[in-house]
Design a protein around this motif. Structure first.
Motif, mmCIF file in Angstrom:
data_model
loop_
_atom_site.group_PDB
_atom_site.id
_atom_site.type_symbol
_atom_site.label_atom_id
_atom_site.label_comp_id
_atom_site.label_asym_id
_atom_site.label_seq_id
_atom_site.Cartn_x
_atom_site.Cartn_y
_atom_site.Cartn_z
ATOM 1 N N LEU A 10 0.822 -1.117 0.107
ATOM 2 C CA LEU A 10 0.045 0.027 -0.086
ATOM 3 C C LEU A 10 0.989 1.408 0.043
ATOM 4 O O LEU A 10 0.566 2.427 -0.833
ATOM 5 C CB LEU A 10 -0.842 -0.107 1.279
ATOM 6 C CG LEU A 10 -1.712 1.097 1.466
ATOM 7 C CD1 LEU A 10 -2.770 1.241 0.365
ATOM 8 C CD2 LEU A 10 -2.603 1.117 2.759
ATOM 9 N N ASP A 11 2.076 1.150 0.885
ATOM 10 C CA ASP A 11 2.755 2.358 0.942
ATOM 11 C C ASP A 11 3.458 2.710 -0.474
ATOM 12 O O ASP A 11 3.576 3.845 -0.766
ATOM 13 C CB ASP A 11 3.771 2.258 1.961
ATOM 14 C CG ASP A 11 3.262 2.289 3.303
ATOM 15 O OD1 ASP A 11 2.298 2.834 3.629
ATOM 16 O OD2 ASP A 11 3.840 1.701 4.418
ATOM 17 N N GLU A 12 3.882 1.430 -1.032
ATOM 18 C CA GLU A 12 4.699 1.615 -2.333
ATOM 19 C C GLU A 12 3.720 2.268 -3.327
ATOM 20 O O GLU A 12 4.114 3.002 -4.323
ATOM 21 C CB GLU A 12 5.152 0.248 -2.866
ATOM 22 C CG GLU A 12 6.443 -0.069 -1.923
ATOM 23 C CD GLU A 12 6.892 -1.544 -2.427
ATOM 24 O OE1 GLU A 12 8.151 -1.874 -2.006
ATOM 25 O OE2 GLU A 12 6.037 -2.312 -2.699
ATOM 26 N N THR A 13 2.420 1.770 -3.472
ATOM 27 C CA THR A 13 1.529 2.322 -4.242
ATOM 28 C C THR A 13 1.173 3.808 -4.255
ATOM 29 O O THR A 13 1.048 4.532 -5.160
ATOM 30 C CB THR A 13 0.058 1.362 -4.485
ATOM 31 O OG1 THR A 13 0.380 -0.018 -4.635
ATOM 32 C CG2 THR A 13 -0.860 2.027 -5.541
ATOM 33 N N ASN A 14 0.915 4.089 -3.017
ATOM 34 C CA ASN A 14 0.741 5.579 -2.609
ATOM 35 C C ASN A 14 1.688 6.428 -2.791
ATOM 36 O O ASN A 14 1.506 7.709 -3.414
ATOM 37 C CB ASN A 14 0.130 5.509 -1.161
ATOM 38 C CG ASN A 14 -1.363 5.157 -1.024
ATOM 39 O OD1 ASN A 14 -2.028 5.147 -1.967
ATOM 40 N ND2 ASN A 14 -1.638 4.888 0.281
ATOM 41 N N LYS A 15 2.887 5.980 -3.008
ATOM 42 C CA LYS A 15 4.058 6.982 -2.941
ATOM 43 C C LYS A 15 4.285 7.040 -4.414
ATOM 44 O O LYS A 15 4.673 8.137 -4.906
ATOM 45 C CB LYS A 15 5.340 6.047 -2.548
ATOM 46 C CG LYS A 15 6.636 7.062 -2.908
ATOM 47 C CD LYS A 15 7.807 6.327 -2.372
ATOM 48 C CE LYS A 15 9.091 7.344 -2.113
ATOM 49 N NZ LYS A 15 9.205 8.010 -3.537
ATOM 50 N N LEU A 16 4.150 6.067 -5.150
ATOM 51 C CA LEU A 16 3.848 6.387 -6.774
ATOM 52 C C LEU A 16 2.835 7.388 -7.150
ATOM 53 O O LEU A 16 2.906 8.260 -7.947
ATOM 54 C CB LEU A 16 3.519 5.071 -7.490
ATOM 55 C CG LEU A 16 4.734 3.887 -7.608
ATOM 56 C CD1 LEU A 16 4.039 2.875 -8.082
ATOM 57 C CD2 LEU A 16 5.576 4.591 -8.832
ATOM 58 N N ILE A 17 1.645 7.266 -6.443
ATOM 59 C CA ILE A 17 0.525 8.195 -6.688
ATOM 60 C C ILE A 17 1.079 9.674 -6.155
ATOM 61 O O ILE A 17 0.988 10.701 -7.028
ATOM 62 C CB ILE A 17 -0.688 7.963 -5.995
ATOM 63 C CG1 ILE A 17 -1.312 6.696 -6.648
ATOM 64 C CG2 ILE A 17 -1.814 9.055 -6.181
ATOM 65 C CD1 ILE A 17 -2.422 5.871 -5.735
#
Length: 247
Positions: A60-67
């Motif tokens: 989740l953290d990796e996906t949100n960082k991309l966003i």
């Protein structure tokens, strides 16, 4: 007021034309599309000329960082979910974390696989004198300690079971529908390789195993699966009598 906005788009059940007009337009405009792995038909991704990243395996953290990083760089970002984001889409936890970075989320609904399943079977999920209720559920697994399939089945309503193909034998042993209750398993509803397996609570598990279907299928239980063969259904009031003129 923040001007950072990400779009959570439902890609639909598989058929690339089942995405909404708004969803397609956002894909066409996106600089980055983060999509939900093999659950999204690659043909849907062809609507976008932007960068595409598979979120399978990302935290989740990796996906949100991309966003967040791409929004901060002034890019337009679409988070592409399978089906409709509101059904097993894990969107609430994503939104909660994105708020910490002052990111606004706009959700564009999609056609759920449960509706594509009904379309494939050419039936209704609710039908007079058969079932007035639709129950959507899933079996226990890695992310769900205990399910309520047994208790829910006592309502004798139409039941749509997501994420349950690998456990269909246990599900059929657990439900309290009559053994001759119709069941359909629809693999890849609306995809080119769509496959329909029909049976009953008593024999569907064996048929699904024989067909080699282990995932990406919807289980639909209830009289609506075979409304004509299973029993009489009530005619719709709308078409059954003359209606008063609309005012």
């Amino acid at each position: 007021m923040t001007d950072k906005k990400v779009y959570f788009v439902g890609s639909g059940p598989g058929n690339a034309k089942y995405i909404t007009v708004m969803g397609k337009e956002l894909l066409e405009e996106a600089d980055l599309v983060i999509y939900a792995g093999s659950l999204v038909n690659p043909e849907v991704l062809n609507y976008s000329k932007g960068e595409k990243i598979d979120s399978y395996g990302l935290t989740l953290d990796e996906t949100n960082k991309l966003i967040v990083d791409n929004l901060n760089a002034g890019k337009k970002v679409v988070r592409l979910h399978s089906g409709d984001p509101s059904l097993y889409g894990s969107i609430v936890e994503q939104i909660e974390e994105l708020k910490k970075f002052d990111v606004v989320v706009e959700i564009i609904p999609g056609v759920s696989s449960v509706f594509a399943t009904a379309a494939a079977l050419q039936t209704q999920l609710t039908l007079n004198d058969v079932s007035e209720t639709l129950i959507i559920t899933r079996p226990a697994g890695k992310t769900l300690e205990k399910d309520q399939i047994k208790e829910l089945s006592r309502h004798n309503a139409t039941m749509a079971v997501f994420l349950g193909t690998q456990k269909i034998e246990q599900i059929m042993e657990k439900v309290e529908y009559a053994p001759d209750t119709p069941v359909a398993v629809v693999f890849h509803a609306s995809w080119p390789d769509q496959k329909i397996i029909k049976g009953t609570v008593a024999d569907i598990a064996g048929k699904v195993k024989e067909a080699g279907i282990k995932r990406s299928a919807m289980i639909l239980i209830g009289g609506v699966v075979d409304p004509v063969d299973y029993g009489n259904y009530g005619r719709s009031y709308l078409y059954g009598v003359a209606q008063e003129p609309l005012s």
